[in-house]
Design a protein around this motif. Structure first.
Motif, mmCIF file in Angstrom:
data_model
loop_
_atom_site.group_PDB
_atom_site.id
_atom_site.type_symbol
_atom_site.label_atom_id
_atom_site.label_comp_id
_atom_site.label_asym_id
_atom_site.label_seq_id
_atom_site.Cartn_x
_atom_site.Cartn_y
_atom_site.Cartn_z
ATOM 1 N N ALA A 48 63.899 -123.729 -52.100
ATOM 2 C CA ALA A 48 63.924 -124.665 -53.224
ATOM 3 C C ALA A 48 65.346 -124.762 -53.737
ATOM 4 O O ALA A 48 66.021 -123.751 -53.923
ATOM 5 C CB ALA A 48 62.999 -124.180 -54.327
ATOM 6 N N THR A 49 65.821 -125.971 -53.927
ATOM 7 C CA THR A 49 67.155 -126.156 -54.491
ATOM 8 C C THR A 49 67.050 -127.115 -55.668
ATOM 9 O O THR A 49 66.095 -127.883 -55.777
ATOM 10 C CB THR A 49 68.142 -126.739 -53.466
ATOM 11 O OG1 THR A 49 67.701 -128.049 -53.117
ATOM 12 C CG2 THR A 49 68.247 -125.886 -52.231
ATOM 13 N N SER A 81 69.010 -133.937 -62.142
ATOM 14 C CA SER A 81 67.766 -133.200 -62.427
ATOM 15 C C SER A 81 66.707 -133.435 -61.344
ATOM 16 O O SER A 81 65.598 -133.853 -61.614
ATOM 17 C CB SER A 81 67.228 -133.506 -63.826
ATOM 18 O OG SER A 81 66.886 -134.849 -63.947
ATOM 19 N N LYS A 82 67.131 -133.171 -60.118
ATOM 20 C CA LYS A 82 66.226 -133.291 -58.971
ATOM 21 C C LYS A 82 65.950 -131.903 -58.433
ATOM 22 O O LYS A 82 66.804 -131.021 -58.499
ATOM 23 C CB LYS A 82 66.925 -134.069 -57.858
ATOM 24 C CG LYS A 82 66.627 -135.543 -57.850
ATOM 25 C CD LYS A 82 67.304 -136.171 -56.660
ATOM 26 C CE LYS A 82 67.472 -137.638 -56.899
ATOM 27 N NZ LYS A 82 68.544 -138.219 -56.153
ATOM 28 N N ALA A 83 64.784 -131.723 -57.895
ATOM 29 C CA ALA A 83 64.491 -130.481 -57.181
ATOM 30 C C ALA A 83 64.110 -130.855 -55.756
ATOM 31 O O ALA A 83 63.346 -131.793 -55.545
ATOM 32 C CB ALA A 83 63.357 -129.728 -57.847
ATOM 33 N N ASN A 84 64.709 -130.150 -54.794
ATOM 34 C CA ASN A 84 64.419 -130.414 -53.385
ATOM 35 C C ASN A 84 63.727 -129.201 -52.787
ATOM 36 O O ASN A 84 64.044 -128.060 -53.135
ATOM 37 C CB ASN A 84 65.708 -130.675 -52.605
ATOM 38 C CG ASN A 84 66.469 -131.841 -53.162
ATOM 39 O OD1 ASN A 84 65.882 -132.866 -53.491
ATOM 40 N ND2 ASN A 84 67.768 -131.675 -53.296
ATOM 41 N N LEU A 118 64.173 -118.677 -52.210
ATOM 42 C CA LEU A 118 63.779 -118.796 -50.811
ATOM 43 C C LEU A 118 62.609 -117.852 -50.597
ATOM 44 O O LEU A 118 62.714 -116.669 -50.904
ATOM 45 C CB LEU A 118 64.944 -118.379 -49.913
ATOM 46 C CG LEU A 118 64.635 -118.308 -48.423
ATOM 47 C CD1 LEU A 118 64.686 -119.683 -47.819
ATOM 48 C CD2 LEU A 118 65.606 -117.402 -47.709
ATOM 49 N N VAL A 119 61.486 -118.371 -50.158
ATOM 50 C CA VAL A 119 60.361 -117.473 -49.838
ATOM 51 C C VAL A 119 60.009 -117.640 -48.366
ATOM 52 O O VAL A 119 59.574 -118.699 -47.949
ATOM 53 C CB VAL A 119 59.103 -117.733 -50.688
ATOM 54 C CG1 VAL A 119 59.120 -116.944 -51.948
ATOM 55 C CG2 VAL A 119 58.881 -119.188 -50.961
ATOM 56 N N LEU A 152 61.933 -128.421 -41.061
ATOM 57 C CA LEU A 152 60.644 -128.891 -40.567
ATOM 58 C C LEU A 152 60.041 -129.920 -41.504
ATOM 59 O O LEU A 152 59.316 -130.807 -41.082
ATOM 60 C CB LEU A 152 59.679 -127.707 -40.423
ATOM 61 C CG LEU A 152 60.156 -126.585 -39.505
ATOM 62 C CD1 LEU A 152 59.137 -125.482 -39.478
ATOM 63 C CD2 LEU A 152 60.389 -127.111 -38.101
ATOM 64 N N TYR A 153 60.321 -129.760 -42.765
ATOM 65 C CA TYR A 153 59.759 -130.675 -43.754
ATOM 66 C C TYR A 153 60.678 -130.627 -44.962
ATOM 67 O O TYR A 153 61.221 -129.570 -45.294
ATOM 68 C CB TYR A 153 58.347 -130.238 -44.146
ATOM 69 C CG TYR A 153 57.773 -131.030 -45.306
ATOM 70 C CD1 TYR A 153 57.227 -132.282 -45.106
ATOM 71 C CD2 TYR A 153 57.808 -130.524 -46.605
ATOM 72 C CE1 TYR A 153 56.727 -133.015 -46.167
ATOM 73 C CE2 TYR A 153 57.307 -131.248 -47.667
ATOM 74 C CZ TYR A 153 56.769 -132.496 -47.437
ATOM 75 O OH TYR A 153 56.285 -133.230 -48.480
ATOM 76 N N SER A 154 60.868 -131.764 -45.592
ATOM 77 C CA SER A 154 61.676 -131.746 -46.806
ATOM 78 C C SER A 154 61.172 -132.824 -47.741
ATOM 79 O O SER A 154 60.678 -133.864 -47.298
ATOM 80 C CB SER A 154 63.147 -132.009 -46.462
ATOM 81 O OG SER A 154 63.271 -133.262 -45.852
ATOM 82 N N ASN A 155 61.252 -132.545 -48.997
ATOM 83 C CA ASN A 155 60.953 -133.592 -49.962
ATOM 84 C C ASN A 155 61.755 -133.381 -51.225
ATOM 85 O O ASN A 155 62.404 -132.346 -51.404
ATOM 86 C CB ASN A 155 59.448 -133.706 -50.243
ATOM 87 C CG ASN A 155 58.912 -132.543 -51.024
ATOM 88 O OD1 ASN A 155 59.639 -131.875 -51.740
ATOM 89 N ND2 ASN A 155 57.625 -132.285 -50.888
ATOM 90 N N THR A 156 61.752 -134.387 -52.073
ATOM 91 C CA THR A 156 62.569 -134.317 -53.282
ATOM 92 C C THR A 156 61.764 -134.855 -54.460
ATOM 93 O O THR A 156 60.992 -135.806 -54.315
ATOM 94 C CB THR A 156 63.883 -135.099 -53.084
ATOM 95 O OG1 THR A 156 64.603 -135.072 -54.303
ATOM 96 C CG2 THR A 156 63.641 -136.539 -52.686
ATOM 97 N N HIS A 157 61.918 -134.192 -55.583
ATOM 98 C CA HIS A 157 61.220 -134.621 -56.802
ATOM 99 C C HIS A 157 62.265 -134.981 -57.852
ATOM 100 O O HIS A 157 63.077 -134.128 -58.223
ATOM 101 C CB HIS A 157 60.348 -133.491 -57.348
ATOM 102 C CG HIS A 157 59.141 -133.217 -56.520
ATOM 103 N ND1 HIS A 157 57.942 -133.837 -56.710
ATOM 104 C CD2 HIS A 157 58.950 -132.375 -55.485
ATOM 105 C CE1 HIS A 157 57.058 -133.393 -55.838
ATOM 106 N NE2 HIS A 157 57.644 -132.504 -55.078
#
Lengths: 930, 191
Positions: free
Chosen positions: A667-668, A674-677, A633-634, A689-694
C-alpha cells in the motif's frame, strides 16, 4: 403427585439454560490494563468524601488514567489521555483532600475527572506544555467549601502560572513569568504559591529561582535566587520539590551524591547534610518522600539506593525557624526497596517494602508500628530472579501504637502491580502486558517430545523403532504411581465433566499454547492460553538503559522454543515452558552458505523503496513515483496452508484459486493528491499482478491491509467525491487463475514452473467494496492447521473498542450485485450484495467488554482443525479461540457425558424390564382368536 | 451562433490533439544482468496514456553464467525500478512483451516482462525484433455499488406508479384465442 415431576421439569430446564450461557466467558479472556503506574501519579483516594472506601488512582506510563478497586484489583473506570504527541512525557495526577474529583495534567491539557465514575468535569488547555499541576489547599478559611482550585505551571514560549477554578475550570488569574528561565515545578504552602524556575548560569550550572505568588490575587509577592553555588550541574540532580505541605522543601544533591542540600521554600537558608557511604557501591539514586497534606507534620524521608542495597533517613523541619534536622535513620537492607508515605490526621507514616519484608514506622520515632514478612509477591519471575519492589503506595490505619490495617500496592521489577494487605498478596495486575510489542505462540515442550519420539519411531527401521518404543514405555512406567493417584479423579471427571474441560492437564486439542510477549521494558512474559490468569514465567532478556526501547521480533522456530531477535542481533532461544535460555541452541551461521537459503529471494524495505536480493546480489526493485510513500507491505504468511486449490461452485464446477506463496500486498500513499494505491506484487520477480488506485482518501486515518490464501483485504476512509461515498470502506480482492470454471488459465495444471522463466499470466482479480459503519485500525485473519476451515477476517474497531470476526463468506467478492443469488450461488453460500456491511453483534469477539488500545492481533492454529487461537494486544490484552466453521471436530461444553451414559443405562434397564412384558403380550396375541 | 459552435468544437479538438501530442514520453528500458556493473539499453519506447511504440531494440549481451537479468528504468529522480527475469527469455526465437505500468496520471511507475515460445499475435504493429510493448493502466479502485436512489418529482412527492393494466388488456389474446377456437369448432360442426 406433582412432586416427582419437579426433578423432571428441572432436567428439562437445564439444557434450555445451556442455550443461553455459551462459551463467551469461558474460552476468552481479557485483561483491562492501565500500564505501569508511575510513582508520583499513584495514590489512594476516597472518591466519596463521606464514605471510608477508597480507590487506587493512577496515571500510567501508557497515559491511561484509571481507578482500581483495592479489594479485588478490578478496574472501576479508565480514560485514555492523549499525550499530544510531544516527547515531554510528563503527566500529573492530583487529588485534593476530601474532593470528589481527580485532576490530571498531560501535554497541555488540565482536566478534572469525577473520582467515582471517571466522567470529565472540565478541561482547560494551556498555551505551552504543562510543567506541573498542583491543587491549592488554602488554610486561610476564605476558600469556599466546594471544589478546590488547581494551579498549573506551563512552559513553552510564554511560561505562566494559572489558577483554575476547581468547580468550573475557569481561569481565575494567570501570572506570566518573565525572563528566559525554564519553569520547573510548582509548590504551594498554605499561604503562598511558589513557581520554581531553572536559571542557567554562564558557567553551565543551574540555579533555582523561586517566584512567590499570592494565591488569591496571583500577584508576585517575592522573588529570589537560591545560592546553590556550583554543585547543581543539571536539573536531574534536584531530588524533589515538595508541594502542599506545611513547609514545602526543595532538595538536591551534587552529581556524586556526597551531600544533600535542603531548602525550605520561602526561606533562603540551605541546610547541608553529608551522605554517608554504607558500602563500597556508589549511590545511584536519591529519592525523597514527603507527605502531601497541608496539615501533616513537616517530616520527610530520604531514600538512598546503591546497586546492591538501600537505606533511608528521616528528617524533621522545625516550622518556627525553618531548620531541618535529622531525626533517625532506617537500617541498610540488601536489594532494592520502596518507601511510601501515608498520613492519618497530622501523623505521617512511612511504609517500607523490601524483598522479603513490609514494615511501617511513624515519622516521629523509629519504633516499628507493624512488620510483616513477605514470603512471595505471588507473581512469576524468571529462573533464579529475585523479585524486587520498584515503588509503592500505602494506606495505613493505626490504632494506638500498632498498625491495625495496611494496604500497599507495589510495582514489582517484573512489571506486576500487586496489592499487599497485611503482608499478604491479595491481587496482582499484569501491567507489563500493556507495553507488549511482540507476541508469538509456541507449543509447550512436553507436548512436543511425544510427537518427536513418535516421528523417530515412524521413520526409523522397524527393529530400532521397536527398541525405542520399549524404552519409551519403560520411561513412561516411572510416571505410573502419579498416574494411579490421579486415576480416580480422572475417571470421575470423565464421567461427570464435560468434554471441553481440560483441567486434567492434558491438552489434546492444542488450546493451551504458550503465548510469549515481549514488553517494551525488555522482558519476556509467557502466558498459558488455556489458563491466562497465570503467568508462566517472566524474565528479563535484555539489558536496556532507561528510556531505550527495543523492537524485538518473536518467533517459534520449532515447537517448544521461543526465539527472540532484536533488530541487529542474532536470535536467542528460550524454552517455552519454563523460560530457560537454551544456550546450546543458539543459531550458528554455517560457513558454507546453505543452498536452500542462498537461492532464496529476500526483500526488504529500504528507505522508500522495496529492494530484493537474489543469491545475495540485488534483484528487483520497486520504487514508488515521486511524492508517493510506502504505507505498509503484507506478504502472504509463510505458514498458510490451503486445503483446496479451487472453489467448488454450486453446479460442482471449480474456480481455480491463484495460489502463489510469493505474493504480497503493498500500500502506498500519494499525499499531494490524497490518493492511496494498492499493488499485489510477485516477490520473486517483482512483477505487479494487480494494481488499483483510490482517490480522495483520508490519509491520516489508518489503512490496514491483510493478505492470505488467494485474497487480500484493505480498509480506508474516503472523502466524498462524485465517484464514491464518504465513509469507511473495506475492499476485498480475490485472485483466480481463470474466471472460467474448470479452466486453469494459461499455466494449465503444470506442477512446476518458475515465475522468472515463464511468467504466468496475471491472475484474474475480483474485487468488491463494502461500506462500514466505523473505521478499522488493524486486520488479521484466522489460521487453522490444514486450512480446511473457512477463514474469518479479524478487524479491530478502535471507535467502539472492539474486535470483530467477519466471516469470509459475508465479504466474498463474488456476491451477486443488483440481483438475487441463483440456486447455484445459494448452494455456494453467496447472497445478494449489499453496499453496507452491518457488523452483526454476534461477530463481536469481545462481547460486552471494552478492549481498549489494540494495536496488533496475532493468530495461531490449534491442534484440532476447527479452531484458531487469537491474541490481541496493545494496551489491553484479549485472547479467545475461534471456530469459523463451528466446532465440527470437538464436542461442546454442553455435552454431558453423565447424562448420555445415564440415558443409555436407563434405556438398557427399561429394555430389560419391558422384554418379559412384551413377550407375554405377544404370546397372548397369538392365542387370541384370529 | 452556428459558426461559434463550430469554432469552439474545432478549438477543443485542436487542444485535445496538442495535449495528446504533449503527453508523449520517451523512456529507456535497461537490461541489467546480475553480474554486470551497470545496465545497457534494451529498448527505447515512446508512450502516451493510450499507446506505446518500440523505437529501438538492442539484443542484450548476457554473460553465459548469468541466469537472471534485471529489466527496469530510472525514474526522473534517478532511482531505479525494475523486475527480475530469466536470461533465457531473451532468446531470439521467443516473443517478448514489455509491460509498462502507468499510474492514473499516465506516468510510468513500474515495468513488467513476459516471454513465450509460441508467437503472440497481439500488438504486432508495435513489434520490433520480437519485442512488443503493452500498456497496463492502474485500475480505479472498486467503489460500493449503491442502491438506486428514489427519484422524486419537483414538488418532492414520490412519482405515482403507472396505472396497472386491466384484466382485459392483459389477457385479451387468451379470450380472442378462445373465441377463435369456438368459431372454428362451431363452423366445423356446421359442415
Amino acid at each position: 403427585m406433582l412432586l416427582p415431576l419437579l426433578p423432571a421439569a428441572t432436567l428439562l430446564l437445564a439444557p434450555a439454560c445451556a442455550v443461553f450461557s455459551d462459551e463467551a466467558w469461558n474460552v476468552d479472556y481479557h485483561f483491562a490494563l492501565l500500564g505501569a503506574p508511575k510513582e508520583e501519579t499513584s495514590f489512594f483516594h476516597r472518591p466519596n468524601p463521606s464514605s471510608k472506601a477508597s480507590l487506587i488512582y493512577t496515571l500510567s506510563e501508557e497515559h491511561a488514567l484509571g481507578a482500581v478497586n483495592p479489594r479485588d484489583g478490578s478496574l472501576v473506570w479508565r480514560q485514555l489521555l492523549a499525550s499530544g504527541g510531544d516527547s515531554h512525557n510528563t503527566s500529573f495526577l492530583r487529588a485534593g483532600e476530601g474532593q470528589d474529583v481527580v485532576i490530571s495534567g498531560i501535554g497541555s491539557e488540565v482536566a478534572a475527572w469525577s473520582a467515582a465514575d471517571g466522567r470529565l468535569v472540565w478541561n482547560v488547555h494551556t498555551d505551552g506544555p504543562l510543567e506541573d499541576v498542583e491543587i491549592l489547599e488554602l488554610s486561610d478559611g476564605k476558600e469556599t467549601v466546594g471544589a478546590k482550585d488547581a494551579v498549573a505551571l506551563s512552559g513553552g514560549e510564554h511560561p505562566m502560572v494559572q489558577r483554575i477554578d476547581g468547580a468550573s475550570g475557569a481561569v481565575k488569574w494567570q501570572y506570566s513569568i518573565d525572563g528566559s528561565d525554564a519553569p520547573y515545578q510548582l509548590s504551594a504552602s498554605s499561604t503562598e504559591v511558589f513557581a520554581i524556575l531553572i536559571h542557567k548560569t554562564i558557567l553551565g550550572y543551574v540555579k533555582l529561582r523561586v517566584v512567590a505568588l499570592d494565591p488569591v490575587t496571583g500577584l508576585k509577592t517575592d522573588e529570589y535566587m537560591l545560592s546553590s553555588e556550583n554543585e547543581l550541574a543539571t536539573a536531574d540532580n534536584i531530588i524533589s520539590v515538595g508541594a502542599n505541605s506545611a513547609s514545602p522543601i526543595i532538595a538536591w544533591t551534587d552529581a556524586a551524591h556526597t551531600t544533600l542540600k535542603v531548602n525550605v521554600v520561602g526561606t533562603k537558608s540551605i541546610s547541608s547534610f553529608s551522605i554517608e557511604k554504607h558500602d563500597e557501591n556508589a549511590i545511584e539514586r536519591v529519592k525523597l518522600h514527603a507527605p502531601y497534606h497541608i496539615n501533616s507534620l513537616a517530616h520527610f524521608l530520604v531514600h538512598y539506593e546503591t546497586a546492591t542495597s538501600h537505606w533511608a533517613e528521616v528528617y524533621h523541619i522545625d516550622l518556627k525557624n525553618s531548620k531541618v534536622e535529622k531525626a533517625y535513620s532506617l537500617p541498610r537492607v540488601a536489594g532494592r526497596g520502596a518507601f511510601s508515605t501515608s498520613t492519618a490526621d497530622a501523623n505521617v507514616y512511612f511504609t517500607r517494602v523490601t524483598r522479603d519484608e513490609l514494615s511501617t514506622v511513624s515519622s516521629a520515632s523509629h519504633g516499628l508500628l507493624g512488620r510483616w514478612s513477605l514470603s512471595s509477591f505471588g507473581v512469576a519471575g524468571g529462573v533464579g530472579e529475585v523479585i524486587e519492589p520498584v515503588h509503592a503506595v500505602s494506606e495505613v490505619s493505626v490504632k494506638g501504637d500498632t498498625v491495625s490495617a495496611i494496604r500497599t500496592t507495589v510495582l514489582l521489577s517484573t512489571g506486576d502491580w500487586v496489592l499487599l494487605r497485611d503482608g499478604k498478596a491479595i491481587w496482582t495486575r499484569p501491567e507489563m502486558l500493556a507495553s507488549t510489542v511482540a507476541v508469538t505462540f509456541a507449543m509447550p515442550a512436553d507436548m512436543v517430545t511425544l510427537a518427536q519420539q513418535l516421528e523417530v519411531e515412524a521413520h526409523g527401521n522397524p527393529v530400532a523403532a521397536y527398541i525405542h518404543r520399549v524404552q519409551r514405555h519403560i520411561t513412561d512406567l516411572q510416571k505410573l504411581p502419579s498416574f494411579l493417584v490421579l486415576m480416580p479423579k480422572k475417571i470421575v471427571q470423565g464421567f461427570l465433566g464435560t468434554s471441553a474441560d481440560d483441567a486434567a492437564g492434558s491438552d489434546i486439542f492444542g488450546f493451551r499454547q504458550i503465548i510469549a510477549c515481549a514488553t517494551r521494558s525488555g522482558r519476556l512474559v509467557a502466558l498459558d492460553a488455556g489458563h491466562p490468569d497465570r503467568t508462566l514465567w517472566n524474565r528479563d532478556v535484555t539489558d536496556l538503559k532507561p528510556g531505550q526501547s527495543w523492537r524485538p521480533s518473536l518467533s517459534s522456530t520449532k515447537d517448544g522454543v521461543i526465539q527472540v531477535s532484536s533488530v541487529a542481533g542474532t536470535g536467542v532461544d528460550y524454552n517455552a515452558t519454563d523460560g530457560q535460555q537454551l544456550a546450546g541452541d543458539l543459531p550458528v551461521i554455517p560457513d558454507e552458505p546453505d543452498l536452500s537459503t542462498s537461492r532464496a529471494v529476500r526483500y526488504t524495505m529500504r528507505g522508500n523503496s522495496l529492494e530484493a536480493t537474489y543469491d545475495w546480489s540485488p534483484s528487483w526493485t520497486f520504487t514508488p513515483t515521486h511524492g508517493e510513500r510506502i504505507l505498509n507491505l503484507v506478504p502472504r504468511p509463510v505458514d498458510d496452508p490451503v486445503a483446496s486449490i479451487g472453489k467448488v461452485l454450486g453446479d460442482r464446477r471449480v474456480l481455480y484459486k491463484y495460489l502463489d506463496s510469493n505474493i504480497a500486498l503493498l500500500a502506498t500513499a500519494h499525499d499531494a493528491s490524497s490518493k492511496a494505491n494498492f499493488y499485489v506484487l510477485n516477490t520473486i520477480s517483482g512483477a505487479i499482478l494487480y494494481s488499483n488506485t483510490h482517490p480522495n482518501i483520508d490519509l491520516t486515518a489508518p489503512i490496514p491491509t491483510i493478505m492470505s490464501e488467494n485474497w487480500f483485504a484493505y480498509s480506508f476512509t474516503s472523502e466524498a467525491s462524485p465517484d464514491t461515498t464518504k465513509g469507511h470502506h473495506l475492499v476485498i480482492g480475490e485472485l483466480f487463475e481463470s474466471l472460467l470454471p474448470d479452466h486453469r488459465g494459461a499455466m494449465g495444471a503444470s506442477s512446476n514452473y518458475s515465475v522468472l522463466h515463464t511468467p504466468a499470466s496475471d491472475p484474474f482479480t475480483l474485487t468488491q467494496t463494502y461500506q462500514l459503519p466505523e473505521p478499522i485500525s488493524r486486520l488479521a485473519v484466522t489460521r487453522t492447521r490444514q486450512g480446511i476451515t473457512s477463514r474469518q477476517l479479524l478487524a479491530v474497531l478502535p471507535a467502539s473498542n472492539a474486535l470483530v470476526g467477519i466471516p469470509y463468506g459475508v465479504v466474498d467478492p463474488r456476491r451477486p450485485v443488483g440481483r438475487d443469488a441463483t440456486k447455484d450461488e445459494q448452494a455456494e453460500g453467496l447472497m445478494r450484495y449489499a453496499p453496507v456491511l452491518e457488523l452483526d453483534p454476534k461477530w463481536y469477539l469481545n462481547h460486552q467488554r471494552e478492549v481498549v488500545g489494540i494495536k496488533e492481533v496475532v493468530t495461531a492454529p490449534a491442534l484440532i482443525e476447527s479452531t484458531s487461537l487469537v491474541f490481541a494486544y496493545g494496551l489491553d490484552v484479549f485472547g479467545t479461540r475461534l471456530s469459523p466453521s463451528f466446532s465440527f471436530d470437538v464436542l461442546g461444553r454442553d455435552f454431558n457425558k453423565f447424562q448420555m451414559l445415564a440415558t443409555v443405562a436407563a434405556l438398557a434397564v427399561a429394555t430389560f424390564v419391558v422384554t418379559p412384558l412384551v413377550m407375554r403380550k405377544q404370546v397372548d396375541q397369538r392365542w387370541r382368536f384370529l | 451562433m452556428k459558426a461559434y459552435t463550430v469554432i469552439s468544437i474545432l478549438l477543443t479538438f485542436l487542444c485535445s490533439l496538442s495535449a495528446a501530442l504533449e503527453t508523449e514520453h520517451t523512456v529507456d528500458i535497461l537490461a541489467w544482468p546480475l553480474s554486470a556493473p551497470k545496465g545497457a539499453t534494451l529498448a527505447k519506447i515512446t508512450y502516451n496514456s493510450t499507446a506505446a511504440t518500440v523505437k529501438s531494440y538492442t539484443q542484450p549481451k548476457i554473460p553465459s553464467d548469468d541466469d537472471i537479468v534485471r529489466i527496469g528504468y530510472y525514474h526522473p529522480s534517478g532511482s531505479w525500478s525494475g523486475i527480475a527475469t530469466a536470461a533465457s527469455n531473451f532468446a531470439p526465437e521467443k516473443s517478448k512483451i514489455l509491460l509498462l505500468h502507468l499510474n492514473s496520471d499516465g506516468e510510468l511507475y513500474h515495468v513488467g516482462f513476459r516471454a513465450s515460445d509460441y508467437g503472440s499475435s497481439s500488438a504486432a504493429s508495435h513489434t520490433k525484433d520480437g519485442l512488443s510493448v503493452e500498456l497496463v493502466k492502474v485500475r480505479p479502485g472498486p467503489t460500493p455499488h449503491l442502491n438506486k436512489p428514489v427519484v422524486v418529482n419537483a414538488d418532492g412527492t414520490v412519482p405515482s406508479k403507472e396505472p396497472e393494466k386491466t384484466f382485459l388488456q392483459k389477457y385479451w389474446y387468451f379470450i380472442a384465442g378462445f373465441l377463435v377456437l369456438q368459431v372454428v369448432m362451431s363452423s366445423g360442426k356446421g359442415e
